[in-house]
Motif scaffolding. Structure first.
Motif, PDB file in Angstrom:
ATOM      1  N   ASP A  71      28.706 -73.902 -67.619  1.00  0.00           N
ATOM      2  CA  ASP A  71      28.655 -73.928 -66.161  1.00  0.00           C
ATOM      3  C   ASP A  71      27.261 -73.526 -65.668  1.00  0.00           C
ATOM      4  O   ASP A  71      26.723 -74.119 -64.733  1.00  0.00           O
ATOM      5  CB  ASP A  71      29.715 -72.985 -65.578  1.00  0.00           C
ATOM      6  CG  ASP A  71      30.258 -73.494 -64.251  1.00  0.00           C
ATOM      7  OD1 ASP A  71      30.601 -74.691 -64.178  1.00  0.00           O
ATOM      8  OD2 ASP A  71      30.337 -72.712 -63.293  1.00  0.00           O
ATOM      9  N   GLN A 110      26.705 -75.208 -62.380  1.00  0.00           N
ATOM     10  CA  GLN A 110      28.037 -74.960 -61.789  1.00  0.00           C
ATOM     11  C   GLN A 110      28.700 -76.205 -61.214  1.00  0.00           C
ATOM     12  O   GLN A 110      29.436 -76.118 -60.229  1.00  0.00           O
ATOM     13  CB  GLN A 110      27.922 -73.866 -60.718  1.00  0.00           C
ATOM     14  CG  GLN A 110      27.378 -72.581 -61.321  1.00  0.00           C
ATOM     15  CD  GLN A 110      27.162 -71.492 -60.302  1.00  0.00           C
ATOM     16  OE1 GLN A 110      26.562 -71.725 -59.251  1.00  0.00           O
ATOM     17  NE2 GLN A 110      27.647 -70.312 -60.599  1.00  0.00           N
ATOM     18  N   ILE A 111      28.443 -77.362 -61.833  1.00  0.00           N
ATOM     19  CA  ILE A 111      29.149 -78.558 -61.367  1.00  0.00           C
ATOM     20  C   ILE A 111      30.624 -78.469 -61.759  1.00  0.00           C
ATOM     21  O   ILE A 111      31.010 -77.646 -62.604  1.00  0.00           O
ATOM     22  CB  ILE A 111      28.523 -79.864 -61.930  1.00  0.00           C
ATOM     23  CG1 ILE A 111      28.497 -79.837 -63.468  1.00  0.00           C
ATOM     24  CG2 ILE A 111      27.142 -80.091 -61.344  1.00  0.00           C
ATOM     25  CD1 ILE A 111      28.077 -81.162 -64.069  1.00  0.00           C
ATOM     26  N   GLU A 112      31.434 -79.304 -61.128  1.00  0.00           N
ATOM     27  CA  GLU A 112      32.872 -79.345 -61.409  1.00  0.00           C
ATOM     28  C   GLU A 112      33.220 -80.729 -61.972  1.00  0.00           C
ATOM     29  O   GLU A 112      32.435 -81.669 -61.834  1.00  0.00           O
ATOM     30  CB  GLU A 112      33.683 -79.134 -60.115  1.00  0.00           C
ATOM     31  CG  GLU A 112      33.147 -78.043 -59.205  1.00  0.00           C
ATOM     32  CD  GLU A 112      33.460 -76.632 -59.687  1.00  0.00           C
ATOM     33  OE1 GLU A 112      33.273 -76.351 -60.882  1.00  0.00           O
ATOM     34  OE2 GLU A 112      33.869 -75.815 -58.848  1.00  0.00           O
ATOM     35  N   ASP A 121      35.521 -79.234 -68.094  1.00  0.00           N
ATOM     36  CA  ASP A 121      35.754 -78.348 -66.945  1.00  0.00           C
ATOM     37  C   ASP A 121      36.418 -79.126 -65.819  1.00  0.00           C
ATOM     38  O   ASP A 121      35.975 -80.223 -65.476  1.00  0.00           O
ATOM     39  CB  ASP A 121      34.420 -77.785 -66.448  1.00  0.00           C
ATOM     40  CG  ASP A 121      34.606 -76.853 -65.264  1.00  0.00           C
ATOM     41  OD1 ASP A 121      35.628 -76.136 -65.231  1.00  0.00           O
ATOM     42  OD2 ASP A 121      33.741 -76.846 -64.377  1.00  0.00           O
ATOM     43  N   VAL A 142      37.465 -77.186 -62.661  1.00  0.00           N
ATOM     44  CA  VAL A 142      36.699 -76.490 -61.609  1.00  0.00           C
ATOM     45  C   VAL A 142      36.284 -75.095 -62.101  1.00  0.00           C
ATOM     46  O   VAL A 142      36.753 -74.622 -63.132  1.00  0.00           O
ATOM     47  CB  VAL A 142      37.525 -76.313 -60.300  1.00  0.00           C
ATOM     48  CG1 VAL A 142      37.701 -77.651 -59.585  1.00  0.00           C
ATOM     49  CG2 VAL A 142      38.858 -75.666 -60.585  1.00  0.00           C
ATOM     50  N   LEU A 143      35.404 -74.482 -61.348  1.00  0.00           N
ATOM     51  CA  LEU A 143      34.928 -73.104 -61.545  1.00  0.00           C
ATOM     52  C   LEU A 143      34.231 -72.954 -62.897  1.00  0.00           C
ATOM     53  O   LEU A 143      33.420 -73.790 -63.274  1.00  0.00           O
ATOM     54  CB  LEU A 143      36.080 -72.110 -61.344  1.00  0.00           C
ATOM     55  CG  LEU A 143      36.769 -72.236 -59.966  1.00  0.00           C
ATOM     56  CD1 LEU A 143      37.980 -71.326 -59.866  1.00  0.00           C
ATOM     57  CD2 LEU A 143      35.772 -71.959 -58.843  1.00  0.00           C
ATOM     58  N   ASP A 144      34.540 -71.895 -63.640  1.00  0.00           N
ATOM     59  CA  ASP A 144      33.781 -71.619 -64.869  1.00  0.00           C
ATOM     60  C   ASP A 144      33.995 -72.706 -65.917  1.00  0.00           C
ATOM     61  O   ASP A 144      35.008 -73.429 -65.900  1.00  0.00           O
ATOM     62  CB  ASP A 144      34.192 -70.263 -65.443  1.00  0.00           C
ATOM     63  CG  ASP A 144      33.697 -69.114 -64.565  1.00  0.00           C
ATOM     64  OD1 ASP A 144      32.786 -69.344 -63.746  1.00  0.00           O
ATOM     65  OD2 ASP A 144      34.236 -68.002 -64.706  1.00  0.00           O
ATOM     66  N   TRP A 145      33.051 -72.759 -66.846  1.00  0.00           N
ATOM     67  CA  TRP A 145      33.066 -73.826 -67.865  1.00  0.00           C
ATOM     68  C   TRP A 145      32.337 -73.274 -69.086  1.00  0.00           C
ATOM     69  O   TRP A 145      31.112 -73.081 -69.041  1.00  0.00           O
ATOM     70  CB  TRP A 145      32.342 -75.045 -67.293  1.00  0.00           C
ATOM     71  CG  TRP A 145      32.220 -76.240 -68.176  1.00  0.00           C
ATOM     72  CD1 TRP A 145      32.919 -76.520 -69.311  1.00  0.00           C
ATOM     73  CD2 TRP A 145      31.342 -77.349 -67.965  1.00  0.00           C
ATOM     74  NE1 TRP A 145      32.535 -77.732 -69.816  1.00  0.00           N
ATOM     75  CE2 TRP A 145      31.572 -78.258 -69.003  1.00  0.00           C
ATOM     76  CE3 TRP A 145      30.384 -77.659 -66.993  1.00  0.00           C
ATOM     77  CZ2 TRP A 145      30.859 -79.460 -69.113  1.00  0.00           C
ATOM     78  CZ3 TRP A 145      29.687 -78.850 -67.096  1.00  0.00           C
ATOM     79  CH2 TRP A 145      29.924 -79.742 -68.145  1.00  0.00           C
TER      80      TRP A 145
HETATM   81 CA   LIG Z   1      32.293 -75.660 -62.949  1.00  0.00          CA
END
Ligand SMILES: [Ca+2]
Ligand SMILES: [Ca+2]
Length: 248
Positions: free
Chosen positions: A143, A148-150, A223, A225-228
């Motif tokens: 991420d 921090q892309i989704e 991923d 959403v959010l953390d990855w």
């Molecule tokens: Ca993400």
């Protein structure tokens, strides 16, 4: 008369040359050779290379001994990865908010055969990186790498140098969100149950074979959403950690 004889000779030679070059009717009736060559060169998948590309670091595995501590350290995790991504998809793809099917979508052909030499598709790149474990020891933070892309996937390739054949290693992985793992081209683990926050050791895969010399690992991490991120470490059959020493 003499001149006519010369001309006839030239014509006969020209006809013979045309036949030899494949312009004659007999040759033209044979199937074109190129068709067969195309079939044999494009059908099989190319065998993955047995050596890493020059830019990739290899990780030396030290097998545990009686003196090895069971406590985990940064050196219990594989932190050198050749990462390919990001492969973005839409929030409406794969149906629903869980999007598990993204785990099975082949963003690259022959995923388990990735070795760092495949051309990166437009918008993606291969990066040779040593991760630092931002949120905890062992974390491979995708991420952060991809701002921090989704809704995206990435592949990570590692080369593990094992001192001897091992038949019963254990793999401990964690992931946010979904994960697939191949070792030496063989799919050995898939997690795609539901989105999750990661931690080390969420999944355990026993009975793994490693060979003496270089072993090629491919991780695919998806991923929603959010953390990855993901975590990857190996132990012996009893769960004692192998130590990972970065080389290069
Ligand atoms: Ca993400
Ligand atoms: Ca996530």
């Amino acid at each position: 008369m003499k001149r006519l004889a010369w001309m006839s000779l030239v014509l006969v030679m020209a006809a013979a040359l045309a036949l030899a070059a494949g312009c004659g009717p007999q040759k033209g009736s044979q199937p074109p050779k190129i068709t067969k060559e195309r079939m044999t060169t494009t059908q099989p998948e190319p065998a993955p290379s047995t050596a890493p590309p020059a830019k990739a670091a290899t990780s030396e595995l030290l097998l545990p001994t009686a003196a090895t501590s069971s406590f985990l350290s940064e050196q219990s995790f594989v932190m050198d990865w050749l990462v390919l991504g990001p492969f973005e998809f839409k929030d409406t793809d794969f149906g629903g908010d869980q999007q598990q099917a993204a785990t099975d979508k082949e963003f690259m052909p022959n995923e388990g055969g990735l070795d760092g030499r495949q051309p990166a598709p437009t918008g993606t790149s291969w990066k040779a990186l040593r991760f630092k474990g931002d949120a905890g020891i062992g974390q491979v933070n995708l991420d952060k790498l991809y701002n921090q892309i989704e809704h995206a996937a990435a592949y990570a390739v590692a080369w593990l140098d094992c001192p001897r054949d091992v038949k019963d290693a254990k793999l401990y992985v964690g992931s946010d969100d979904y994960l697939k793992v191949w070792i030496n081209g063989k799919l050995i683990h898939t997690y795609k149950t539901e989105r999750r926050a990661s931690a080390a050791d969420q999944d355990v895969v026993p009975g793994l074979a490693l060979k003496k010399g270089l072993n090629r690992v491919v991780v695919k991490c998806v991923d929603v959403v959010l953390d990855w991120d993901f975590y990857f470490r190996l132990t012996d059959a009893a769960g004692k950690p192998m130590t990972v020493k970065a080389k290069g």
